[in-house]
Design a protein around this motif. Structure first.
Motif, PDB file in Angstrom:
ATOM      1  N   HIS A  59       0.827  -1.215   0.000  1.00  0.00           N
ATOM      2  CA  HIS A  59       0.000   0.000   0.000  1.00  0.00           C
ATOM      3  C   HIS A  59       0.860   1.263   0.000  1.00  0.00           C
ATOM      4  O   HIS A  59       0.410   2.323  -0.410  1.00  0.00           O
ATOM      5  N   ASP A  64      -2.997   6.960  -2.781  1.00  0.00           N
ATOM      6  CA  ASP A  64      -4.209   7.063  -1.953  1.00  0.00           C
ATOM      7  C   ASP A  64      -4.971   5.735  -1.918  1.00  0.00           C
ATOM      8  O   ASP A  64      -4.641   4.798  -2.625  1.00  0.00           O
ATOM      9  N   ARG A  65      -5.949   5.721  -1.046  1.00  0.00           N
ATOM     10  CA  ARG A  65      -6.729   4.514  -0.807  1.00  0.00           C
ATOM     11  C   ARG A  65      -7.472   4.060  -2.073  1.00  0.00           C
ATOM     12  O   ARG A  65      -7.558   2.870  -2.368  1.00  0.00           O
ATOM     13  N   ASP A  69      -7.095   0.459  -3.866  1.00  0.00           N
ATOM     14  CA  ASP A  69      -8.226  -0.472  -3.912  1.00  0.00           C
ATOM     15  C   ASP A  69      -8.586  -0.850  -5.349  1.00  0.00           C
ATOM     16  O   ASP A  69      -9.068  -1.961  -5.597  1.00  0.00           O
ATOM     17  N   ARG A  91      -6.472  -3.297   6.708  1.00  0.00           N
ATOM     18  CA  ARG A  91      -6.691  -2.038   5.996  1.00  0.00           C
ATOM     19  C   ARG A  91      -8.177  -1.809   5.827  1.00  0.00           C
ATOM     20  O   ARG A  91      -8.936  -2.746   5.570  1.00  0.00           O
ATOM     21  N   THR A  94     -12.233   0.887   0.658  1.00  0.00           N
ATOM     22  CA  THR A  94     -13.168   1.925   0.198  1.00  0.00           C
ATOM     23  C   THR A  94     -14.554   1.311  -0.028  1.00  0.00           C
ATOM     24  O   THR A  94     -14.675   0.110  -0.331  1.00  0.00           O
TER      25      THR A  94
END
Ligand code: GAR
Length: 210
Positions: A59, A64-65, A69, A91, A94
């Protein structure tokens, strides 16, 4: 047999239990790949040892997330998994990711949900002087640790427990429960519908199968 994918962040003792269950013919599935978000996750070695594709999707390499994802979703979808099993995957996902896999995303959480969502569950149970603690397996929904519970398992809390001792007691139970739930799902006994978990077509109560 349907493909499943397992997501981990660490030791992978739940992963090992699922590998063992598959190898013993107790889980009607093929583990297509194991993905970790950390390169040092010991579970990656467990997967390689078992001849399973082991991938690190770090990650830290994503800004960013959202982008992480999306990469995760693509890596998983390459295997067309019947379900994605979160086994100590630390984690937050989203809601887009969760919606994409809705109804086929399972998680194990080390508390008797809805108690102690989030982290440090064992210490929090001790701090509250609980006399029982445990684990929950649930479907994942966008609400963190809030999806419908499939099954819970209780363990006693003893007066001289510390967080490690309690974690060990919980994890021993995790290793027998999670393979069973994965098998239920892969043999089409378990579904999520209208934010409820159903086993053999029957809605399970809020605290899961008993
Ligand atoms: C397990 O106890 C699991 O319940 C917990 O992490 C541990 C992973 O152990 N999961 C969470 O806390 C999820 N928020 P493992 O890597 O040995 O399977």
């Amino acid at each position: 047999k349907p493909n499943i994918c397992v997501l981990i962040s660490g030791n992978g003792s739940n992963l090992q239990a699922i590998i063992d269950g598959v190898n013993a013919g107790k889980i009607n599935a093929n583990i297509a790949c194991v993905i970790a978000n950390r390169p040092d996750a010991y579970g990656l070695e467990r997967a390689r040892e078992a001849g399973i594709e082991a991938v690190c999707l770090d990650h830290k390499l994503y800004s960013d997330r959202q982008s992480y994802d999306i990469a995760l979703r693509e890596a998983l979808e390459a295997h067309q998994p019947k379900c994605v099993v979160l086994a100590g995957f630390m984690r937050i996902l989203t809601s887009e990711f969760v919606e994409h896999f809705s109804g086929r995303l399972l998680n194990i959480h080390p508390s008797l949900l809805p108690k102690y969502k989030g982290l440090n569950t064992h210490q929090r149970a001790l701090d509250n002087n609980d006399d029982e603690h445990g684990l929950s397996v649930h479907f994942v929904t966008p609400e963190l640790d809030g999806g419908p519970v499939i099954i819970q398992c209780k363990v006693p809390v003893f007066a001289d427990d510390n967080a490690e001792a309690l974690a060990q007691r919980v994890q021993e139970q995790e290793r027998s429960i999670y393979p069973l739930v994965v098998h239920w799902f892969c043999s089409d006994r378990l579904k999520m519908n209208n934010n409820k978990a159903l086993l053999d077509g029957k809605v399970l109560p809020d605290n899961g199968y008993a």
